[in-house]
Design an enzyme around this catalytic site. Sequence first.
Site, PDB file in Angstrom:
ATOM      1  N   ASN A   1      -2.023  19.267  -1.803  1.00 43.58           N
ATOM      2  CA  ASN A   1      -3.543  18.265  -1.149  1.00 43.58           C
ATOM      3  C   ASN A   1      -3.351  19.065   0.997  1.00 43.58           C
ATOM      4  O   ASN A   1      -3.528  18.837   1.501  1.00 43.58           O
ATOM      5  CB  ASN A   1      -2.930  16.462  -1.421  1.00 43.58           C
ATOM      6  CG  ASN A   1      -3.802  16.022  -0.509  1.00 43.58           C
ATOM      7  OD1 ASN A   1      -3.751  15.544   0.585  1.00 43.58           O
ATOM      8  ND2 ASN A   1      -5.757  16.264  -1.273  1.00 43.58           N
TER       9      ASN A   1
ATOM     10  N   GLY B   1      -2.295   8.025  -4.613  1.00 40.98           N
ATOM     11  CA  GLY B   1      -1.937   9.843  -4.702  1.00 40.98           C
ATOM     12  C   GLY B   1      -1.081   9.914  -3.764  1.00 40.98           C
ATOM     13  O   GLY B   1      -0.730   9.046  -2.557  1.00 40.98           O
ATOM     14  N   ASP B   2       0.264  10.644  -4.353  1.00 43.94           N
ATOM     15  CA  ASP B   2       0.687  11.520  -3.726  1.00 43.94           C
ATOM     16  C   ASP B   2       1.417  12.853  -4.948  1.00 43.94           C
ATOM     17  O   ASP B   2       0.191  13.317  -4.735  1.00 43.94           O
ATOM     18  CB  ASP B   2       2.066  10.636  -3.126  1.00 43.94           C
ATOM     19  CG  ASP B   2       3.499  10.496  -2.633  1.00 43.94           C
ATOM     20  OD1 ASP B   2       3.011  11.091  -1.572  1.00 43.94           O
ATOM     21  OD2 ASP B   2       4.027  11.631  -2.951  1.00 43.94           O
TER      22      ASP B   2
ATOM     23  N   LYS C   1       5.677   1.621  -2.978  1.00 41.20           N
ATOM     24  CA  LYS C   1       4.813   3.187  -3.936  1.00 41.20           C
ATOM     25  C   LYS C   1       5.435   2.778  -5.254  1.00 41.20           C
ATOM     26  O   LYS C   1       6.712   1.882  -5.311  1.00 41.20           O
ATOM     27  CB  LYS C   1       6.336   3.844  -2.435  1.00 41.20           C
ATOM     28  CG  LYS C   1       5.880   5.650  -2.804  1.00 41.20           C
ATOM     29  CD  LYS C   1       4.957   5.782  -2.408  1.00 41.20           C
ATOM     30  CE  LYS C   1       4.338   7.521  -2.206  1.00 41.20           C
ATOM     31  NZ  LYS C   1       3.941   7.542  -1.243  1.00 41.20           N
TER      32      LYS C   1
ATOM     33  N   THR D   1      -4.323  13.800   5.707  1.00 38.25           N
ATOM     34  CA  THR D   1      -3.146  13.598   5.423  1.00 38.25           C
ATOM     35  C   THR D   1      -3.011  14.926   6.448  1.00 38.25           C
ATOM     36  O   THR D   1      -2.155  15.008   7.245  1.00 38.25           O
ATOM     37  CB  THR D   1      -2.101  14.106   5.027  1.00 38.25           C
ATOM     38  OG1 THR D   1      -2.808  12.604   3.787  1.00 38.25           O
ATOM     39  CG2 THR D   1      -0.708  13.397   4.576  1.00 38.25           C
TER      40      THR D   1
ATOM     41  N   LYS E   1       0.868  -1.645   0.142  1.00 40.36           N
ATOM     42  CA  LYS E   1       0.277  -0.187   0.168  1.00 40.36           C
ATOM     43  C   LYS E   1       1.101   1.389  -0.158  1.00 40.36           C
ATOM     44  O   LYS E   1       1.966   1.644   0.581  1.00 40.36           O
ATOM     45  CB  LYS E   1      -0.693   0.184   1.075  1.00 40.36           C
ATOM     46  CG  LYS E   1      -1.728   1.144   1.312  1.00 40.36           C
ATOM     47  CD  LYS E   1      -2.991   0.770   0.754  1.00 40.36           C
ATOM     48  CE  LYS E   1      -3.954   1.932   0.711  1.00 40.36           C
ATOM     49  NZ  LYS E   1      -3.795   2.900  -0.702  1.00 40.36           N
TER      50      LYS E   1
ATOM     51  N   SER F   1      -7.076   5.693   4.047  1.00 42.68           N
ATOM     52  CA  SER F   1      -6.615   5.244   2.556  1.00 42.68           C
ATOM     53  C   SER F   1      -7.202   3.180   2.879  1.00 42.68           C
ATOM     54  O   SER F   1      -8.318   2.876   2.779  1.00 42.68           O
ATOM     55  CB  SER F   1      -5.228   4.866   1.393  1.00 42.68           C
ATOM     56  OG  SER F   1      -5.492   5.488   1.118  1.00 42.68           O
TER      57      SER F   1
ATOM     58  N   GLN G   1       7.299   3.802   3.480  1.00 37.05           N
ATOM     59  CA  GLN G   1       6.318   3.705   3.826  1.00 37.05           C
ATOM     60  C   GLN G   1       5.338   2.360   4.633  1.00 37.05           C
ATOM     61  O   GLN G   1       4.621   2.170   5.627  1.00 37.05           O
ATOM     62  CB  GLN G   1       5.311   3.393   2.388  1.00 37.05           C
ATOM     63  CG  GLN G   1       4.011   3.765   2.040  1.00 37.05           C
ATOM     64  CD  GLN G   1       3.260   4.467   2.404  1.00 37.05           C
ATOM     65  OE1 GLN G   1       4.171   5.739   1.301  1.00 37.05           O
ATOM     66  NE2 GLN G   1       2.324   4.266   3.483  1.00 37.05           N
TER      67      GLN G   1
HETATM   68  P1  NDP Z   1       0.737  17.939  -4.501  1.00 35.74           P
HETATM   69  O1  NDP Z   1       1.146  17.927  -5.965  1.00 35.74           O
HETATM   70  O2  NDP Z   1      -0.629  17.838  -3.596  1.00 35.74           O
HETATM   71  O3  NDP Z   1       1.346  19.190  -3.581  1.00 35.74           O
HETATM   72  C1  NDP Z   1       2.372  18.932  -3.583  1.00 35.74           C
HETATM   73  C2  NDP Z   1       2.976  20.516  -3.006  1.00 35.74           C
HETATM   74  O4  NDP Z   1       4.683  20.781  -3.066  1.00 35.74           O
HETATM   75  C3  NDP Z   1       2.718  21.542  -4.334  1.00 35.74           C
HETATM   76  O5  NDP Z   1       2.573  22.662  -3.886  1.00 35.74           O
HETATM   77  C4  NDP Z   1       4.202  21.484  -5.117  1.00 35.74           C
HETATM   78  O6  NDP Z   1       4.597  23.202  -5.351  1.00 35.74           O
HETATM   79  C5  NDP Z   1       5.208  21.269  -3.793  1.00 35.74           C
HETATM   80  N1  NDP Z   1       6.396  20.882  -4.268  1.00 35.74           N
HETATM   81  C6  NDP Z   1       6.143  19.730  -5.154  1.00 35.74           C
HETATM   82  N2  NDP Z   1       7.919  19.752  -5.188  1.00 35.74           N
HETATM   83  C7  NDP Z   1       7.888  20.561  -4.714  1.00 35.74           C
HETATM   84  C8  NDP Z   1      10.190  21.040  -5.181  1.00 35.74           C
HETATM   85  N3  NDP Z   1      11.095  20.439  -5.426  1.00 35.74           N
HETATM   86  N4  NDP Z   1       9.798  22.662  -4.468  1.00 35.74           N
HETATM   87  C9  NDP Z   1       9.416  22.940  -3.840  1.00 35.74           C
HETATM   88  N5  NDP Z   1       7.940  22.393  -3.790  1.00 35.74           N
HETATM   89  C10 NDP Z   1       7.572  21.528  -4.255  1.00 35.74           C
HETATM   90  O7  NDP Z   1       1.419  16.574  -3.311  1.00 35.74           O
HETATM   91  P2  NDP Z   1       0.659  16.220  -1.957  1.00 35.74           P
HETATM   92  O8  NDP Z   1       0.033  17.583  -0.511  1.00 35.74           O
HETATM   93  O9  NDP Z   1      -0.298  15.123  -1.851  1.00 35.74           O
HETATM   94  O10 NDP Z   1       2.360  16.230  -1.250  1.00 35.74           O
HETATM   95  C11 NDP Z   1       3.730  16.860  -0.474  1.00 35.74           C
HETATM   96  C12 NDP Z   1       4.481  16.015   0.228  1.00 35.74           C
HETATM   97  O11 NDP Z   1       3.574  15.350   1.389  1.00 35.74           O
HETATM   98  C13 NDP Z   1       4.621  14.718   0.326  1.00 35.74           C
HETATM   99  O12 NDP Z   1       6.511  15.005   0.476  1.00 35.74           O
HETATM  100  C14 NDP Z   1       4.086  13.511  -0.199  1.00 35.74           C
HETATM  101  O13 NDP Z   1       4.738  12.403  -0.323  1.00 35.74           O
HETATM  102  C15 NDP Z   1       3.618  13.803   1.104  1.00 35.74           C
HETATM  103  N6  NDP Z   1       1.961  12.521   1.233  1.00 35.74           N
HETATM  104  C16 NDP Z   1       1.130  13.338   1.130  1.00 35.74           C
HETATM  105  C17 NDP Z   1      -0.222  11.992   1.471  1.00 35.74           C
HETATM  106  C18 NDP Z   1      -0.987  12.599   0.287  1.00 35.74           C
HETATM  107  O14 NDP Z   1      -1.680  11.583   1.096  1.00 35.74           O
HETATM  108  N7  NDP Z   1      -1.119  12.622  -0.427  1.00 35.74           N
HETATM  109  C19 NDP Z   1       0.011  10.758   2.223  1.00 35.74           C
HETATM  110  C20 NDP Z   1       1.569  11.705   3.286  1.00 35.74           C
HETATM  111  C21 NDP Z   1       2.321  12.329   3.180  1.00 35.74           C
HETATM  112  P3  NDP Z   1       4.289  23.365  -7.200  1.00 35.74           P
HETATM  113  O15 NDP Z   1       3.397  23.022  -7.205  1.00 35.74           O
HETATM  114  O16 NDP Z   1       4.715  24.441  -7.957  1.00 35.74           O
HETATM  115  O17 NDP Z   1       4.997  21.757  -7.724  1.00 35.74           O
HETATM  116  O1  2IT Z   2       3.212   9.274   1.448  1.00 33.45           O
HETATM  117  C1  2IT Z   2       1.805   8.133   1.722  1.00 33.45           C
HETATM  118  O2  2IT Z   2       1.801   8.035   3.150  1.00 33.45           O
HETATM  119  C2  2IT Z   2       0.737   8.681   0.679  1.00 33.45           C
HETATM  120  N1  2IT Z   2       1.181   9.236  -0.234  1.00 33.45           N
HETATM  121  C3  2IT Z   2      -0.556   8.229   1.138  1.00 33.45           C
HETATM  122  C4  2IT Z   2      -0.162   6.524   0.390  1.00 33.45           C
HETATM  123  C5  2IT Z   2      -1.840   5.994   0.395  1.00 33.45           C
HETATM  124  O3  2IT Z   2      -1.787   4.860   0.238  1.00 33.45           O
HETATM  125  O4  2IT Z   2      -3.156   6.312   0.788  1.00 33.45           O
END
Ligand code: NDP
Ligand code: 2IT
Length: 444
Positions: free
Chosen positions: A239, A164-165, A125, A208, A89, A376, A110
Amino acid sequence: MSYVERVLQELKAKNPGEPEFYQAATEILGSLKPVIERHPEYEQAALLERFVEPERVVMFRVPWVDDGGHVHVNKGYRVQFNSAIGPYKGGLRFHPSVNLSIIKFLGLEQILKNSLTGLPIGGGKGGSDFDPKGKSDNEIMKFCQSFMTELFRHIGQDTDVPAGDIGVGGREIGFLFGQYKRLKNEHVGVLTGRGLSYGGSLVRKEATGYGLVYMAEEALKCRGDSLKGKTVVVSGSGNVAIYAVEKAQALGAKVVAMYDSNGYIYDKKGIDVAVVKQIKEVERGRIREYAERVKSAEYHEGCRGIWTIPCDIALPCATQNEIDEESAKKLVANGVKYVGEGANMPTTLEGIAVFQRAGVVFLPAKAANAGGVATSALEMAQSSGRMFWTFEEVDKKLKDIMVNIYHNMDDAAKAYGMAGDYVAGANIAGFLKVADAMMAQGIV
Ligand code: NDP
Ligand code: 2IT
């Protein structure tokens, strides 16, 4: 040389050019030393060698045609890291920086994160170096369909359940699900983060960010404090960031800054999250536009400057290694008291050391951002049971899970003589369950 050091050295030699994977493994294995000392049987069973070697790595070609008729080829990945406690997952990341090292670090994290949730999910992943920025909906759909045309044969509701991520949200999950269903002729919970009209769960979108804030709230509460009146800086504006801001403000904090990869906004009156949602979720625009719409806000080019803003609480919610040693020192000098990692591995090893030396309460990613994957797993449960829980039901389960994780890592740190070291506490609490399951299942 200790068992842990030997495994790390072998990992580095066998996986050249994978710095993020090595960084994550160094942090995890480093804090497992006291556990390994108490369990000599782990070394005999080569448990750590097996733990750091993915069960399976799938790499594939993703060809697609853009709106102008040009053919593109991207790389696709799925790392099925560990299935000891449940089906693989973990999310899919679409970002031009994606490579095997990044997917492996995320997969390794993860495993322990999923274990911490207390739910039966293994670690995996995946993703692609595809850049969704500036692409039309049609191009996104074409890419997702091509990606799933290979991925579908490797996943399944009881085998591997992606989500997603970065770069993969509701729109992408919809296209991926549509193609899976078409290829397999099965409407099952093979992906999470699905839309509410086709098997998704309430609260998954918010989970998250909300979960991160629920854990921060519990950490504050245990110290006789609360979020009321606290100044917070949140990086990112995707997100995780958006729903961290929403919940932090709902609980009385003032979030003053956010960024995207171009620059950051500073709004001394507190961020208006509705404006951010409109720009980011509806218009898919840039955070700069916030300062054009909200008078109290300033926009600054570049990301790092965000960590020079004084705050009580910092919530990095964008990407790996966004807080380095220098930024951590600046945050400490400006009086930060709590850091909660919404992103995966947003703080470098040197940055973590700065926070820990300064006595900052540091909530590591695999615990603090586990609310997403936990919800999830709740989505998977609802799919299997053909049920649909209310927002309140799912939100309460999420909150209970985050509070539980906080106390489990707090207890584990204390049990191993490292009270307050939540990096160690989270690694140990997550690892013990996986190790137990791996030992029970023999040499596989
Ligand atoms: P999104 O794609 O929704 O948003 C990512 C954000 O981070 C955007 O604002 C993006 O800016 C910015 N960003 C990405 N890469 C860079 C970079 N290299 N430098 C500066 N800013 C950056 O992703 P999420 O919100 O889903 O994910 C954010 C983080 O949270 C990640 O590390 C992900 O692994 C982690 N995460 C996500 C989960 C989920 O459920 N979605 C669960 C647990 C962890 P821009 O739009 O300009 O690229
Ligand atoms: O980093 C993370 O935990 C995620 N992007 C969410 C993974 C999931 O299966 O919901």
